[in-house]
Write an enzyme that holds these catalytic residues in place. Sequence first.
Site, PDB file in Angstrom:
ATOM      1  N   HIS A 360       2.175  32.356 -11.120  1.00 60.42           N
ATOM      2  CA  HIS A 360       2.739  33.128 -10.014  1.00 60.42           C
ATOM      3  C   HIS A 360       2.890  34.600 -10.353  1.00 60.42           C
ATOM      4  O   HIS A 360       2.634  35.466  -9.518  1.00 60.42           O
ATOM      5  CB  HIS A 360       4.090  32.539  -9.633  1.00 60.42           C
ATOM      6  CG  HIS A 360       3.932  31.266  -8.871  1.00 60.42           C
ATOM      7  ND1 HIS A 360       4.926  30.363  -8.685  1.00 60.42           N
ATOM      8  CD2 HIS A 360       2.840  30.770  -8.245  1.00 60.42           C
ATOM      9  CE1 HIS A 360       4.481  29.353  -7.963  1.00 60.42           C
ATOM     10  NE2 HIS A 360       3.212  29.573  -7.702  1.00 60.42           N
ATOM     11  N   CYS A 673     -22.694  35.088  -4.564  1.00 64.78           N
ATOM     12  CA  CYS A 673     -21.278  35.463  -4.464  1.00 64.78           C
ATOM     13  C   CYS A 673     -20.472  35.162  -5.732  1.00 64.78           C
ATOM     14  O   CYS A 673     -19.255  35.139  -5.689  1.00 64.78           O
ATOM     15  CB  CYS A 673     -20.632  34.761  -3.278  1.00 64.78           C
ATOM     16  SG  CYS A 673     -20.584  32.975  -3.448  1.00 64.78           S
TER      17      CYS A 673
HETATM   18  C1  PEP Z   1     -19.063  30.262  -7.805  1.00 65.95           C
HETATM   19  O1  PEP Z   1     -19.016  29.140  -8.296  1.00 65.95           O
HETATM   20  O2  PEP Z   1     -19.844  31.156  -8.195  1.00 65.95           O
HETATM   21  C2  PEP Z   1     -18.158  30.629  -6.714  1.00 65.95           C
HETATM   22  C3  PEP Z   1     -18.282  31.768  -6.077  1.00 65.95           C
HETATM   23  O3  PEP Z   1     -17.164  29.768  -6.433  1.00 65.95           O
HETATM   24  P1  PEP Z   1     -15.813  29.666  -7.285  1.00 65.95           P
HETATM   25  O4  PEP Z   1     -15.830  30.784  -8.295  1.00 65.95           O
HETATM   26  O5  PEP Z   1     -14.718  29.785  -6.304  1.00 65.95           O
HETATM   27  O6  PEP Z   1     -15.966  28.326  -7.896  1.00 65.95           O
END
Ligand code: PEP
Length: 748
Positions: A360, A673
Amino acid sequence: MALSAPRRLLARLRQVMASDAAPLDELVRLLAGELVSEVCSVYVMRPGEVLELAATYGLNPAAVGRTRLRVGEGIVGLCAATQEVMNLADAQNHPAFAYRPETGEEPFASLVAVPVRRAGRVVGVLAAQNRAPRHYTEDEVDVLETVAMLLAELLVASGAARGAEEGIAATVQRVFSGAGLSGGIMQGPVVVQGGRPIVRRLLADDPATELDRLTQAATRMQRGLDELMERRVPQAGADNVATREVLSAYRLVAADTGWLRRMSEVIQTGVTAEAAVLRIAGEIRDRMRRITDPYLRERLADLDELADRLLLTLTGDAPAAPVPPGAILLTRRLGPADLLDWQARGIGGIVIEEASPAGHAAIVARALGIPTVGGVRGVVDAAQPEDQAVLDADEGRLILRPDVEVSQNYARALETRSARQAEWATYRDRPATTADGTRVTLMLNVGLALELDQLDATGAAGIGLYRSEIAMLARGAVADVAEQATTYARVLEAAGTRPVLFRTLDLGADKVLPGVTARAEENPAMGWRSLRVGLDRPALLRRQLRALLLAAGGRELSVMFPMVATVAEFRAARLLLEAEAKRVRPAPRRLRVGTMLEIPALMWQLRELLEVADFISIGSNDLVQFLFAADRGTPAIANRYDLLSQPMLDLLEQLVTEARAARGGVGVPVSLCGEAAGRPLEAMTLVGLGITTLSMPASGILPVKALLAHLDLTSFRPVLTAIRRAESSGQSVRESLLSWAREQGLPI
Ligand code: PEP
Ligand code: MG
């Protein structure tokens, strides 16, 4: 289990503590009598992690002050190292037994050793021995534990237990490493949070008065927390949803009467309200050490910190001393409410000995933009009040009493950084384009509403990954449809005309929510998580999909599913979404349904996948983890396998090629991403491979945009191909790429 020592013993101890007689000698004598043991001894922690025999009944008195054991040495040292009770009927044949001739302890077969802890730190060990082999009963161990709690206060109050560094060690530079919880670099004086107040009055003869004091203090503490929510949260930033979410959970824990009831029971045995709080706090810490579930640990950490707050309220909250502006707080633990208090007092950076990135305090620190490092052992004891320090939260490092050159180097680095930041800021409103005119789309990864501010602050083109589980983790429970819809609508409103890709719940592995994914698994990252949970518990997933559709309210909606391993899973999830879409009015203007590509198996189902998925978002964090079978959270292998290596780059290139050719040449959009998208060298390489939509943490947008503005793609592409060919299979191509970028004078 009984909760404390008999009142008779406690009453005697009270007399001993009140008198000026050597209290430790009396204490061991009384305790030996109570346990009917031939020996009872107290060992006290001295600087340098050494336990020294400080008082004994039954061993050779000449050994007092002479017998010393390192932490981990002998049974007593082992008890201190593990913080576990050692209860041995045949101690001398235990592999850890260390023989000390000066103590004359040969004839004693059995031994029980109990750690004396204060605020989670071992300050000594309390031990009893008997000639006959015997196992000490649970009640006897309980007596020892209660006395150990009293002893801890006695030792600290008398200054007998010293942890702080002394002499030359207290003047030289020391570097501490931990985990960066919230990025940033700063220099300043340190402020050491003293820890728990010393409790001098531990025993009481009127339980009714003590109960009354406890109840009143609990009420005062609650009121204080309410005020904090009202006063501080609105001041702490423009949008404080994260902070508010965390603090609400914290307040709920505070309002739980279970732990107050346990304290009341302890008071009945003849101790003060303060001692009862200490006793229960000790139990909470014990549970924390045994529990590995991150969510439960966080709840227990809340309780532990609340115990500190309650203790402070009981002992009379002293007015807070002023803090030099921009000082660095060093503390063993920090609750979210305390963090707000300190921020209001002007703290500029924080180092917490015990804290995890998901904790937190970390969430609130990130939300407030306070550079913070956690998991740094020993820093509180090593620091002196006037010390200066450099806090490099980007590297997870604190440099205490930095050498002049170190300090000057950091000062220079800070200057360069602020110049660079000023330069980056000029890119905010410019489009993301390479030097030769290729348009690139840089989007934001978002988890908490608080981060929505970053859309405007960075000039991002939209939200390329909305991690829907994060708000629920901060809240500590699954939200209902209406609540979820409100959260998602807020995201869409903040984005305005910019696109948002919502990812459905990705719970499991390191993101545990009780009641949803609290199964014990050997390999949770590869276990029952994410879409697998959603498909097995369709009601949960459908509720979320309905909330997303409601939030869209007729606008365009893009949804993607995490951890898809087979096209069949994707189809099943898509069907659920389409079924919900038929029920919700107004229907979205356009519904785009995509998949994350995180599991390599999808690469061998691409043809079919590209027919049914409207877009693909590569989750490189998990894809690298599964491609190389390398846990993403294990520091020992963190740099061993690289996204910038031939297998991974080949995979990405193949994906781009097939996606472009899909659907009769119309193509299916591909973006990436993972965190890597936000690192300039990686972003350059991905764009070189043809992935021109990247979604990243806010900190990456401007540096990546600045780099791309200098990058001539037409000259980079053949270089990238040549570099990939030159490296042997599996090797990282990072160094070659970096050298090229530097030669070109790119801002890397
Ligand atoms: C990933 O796995 O690259 C992703 C963007 O998801 P997370 O980091 O939330 O697992
Ligand atoms: Mg992932």
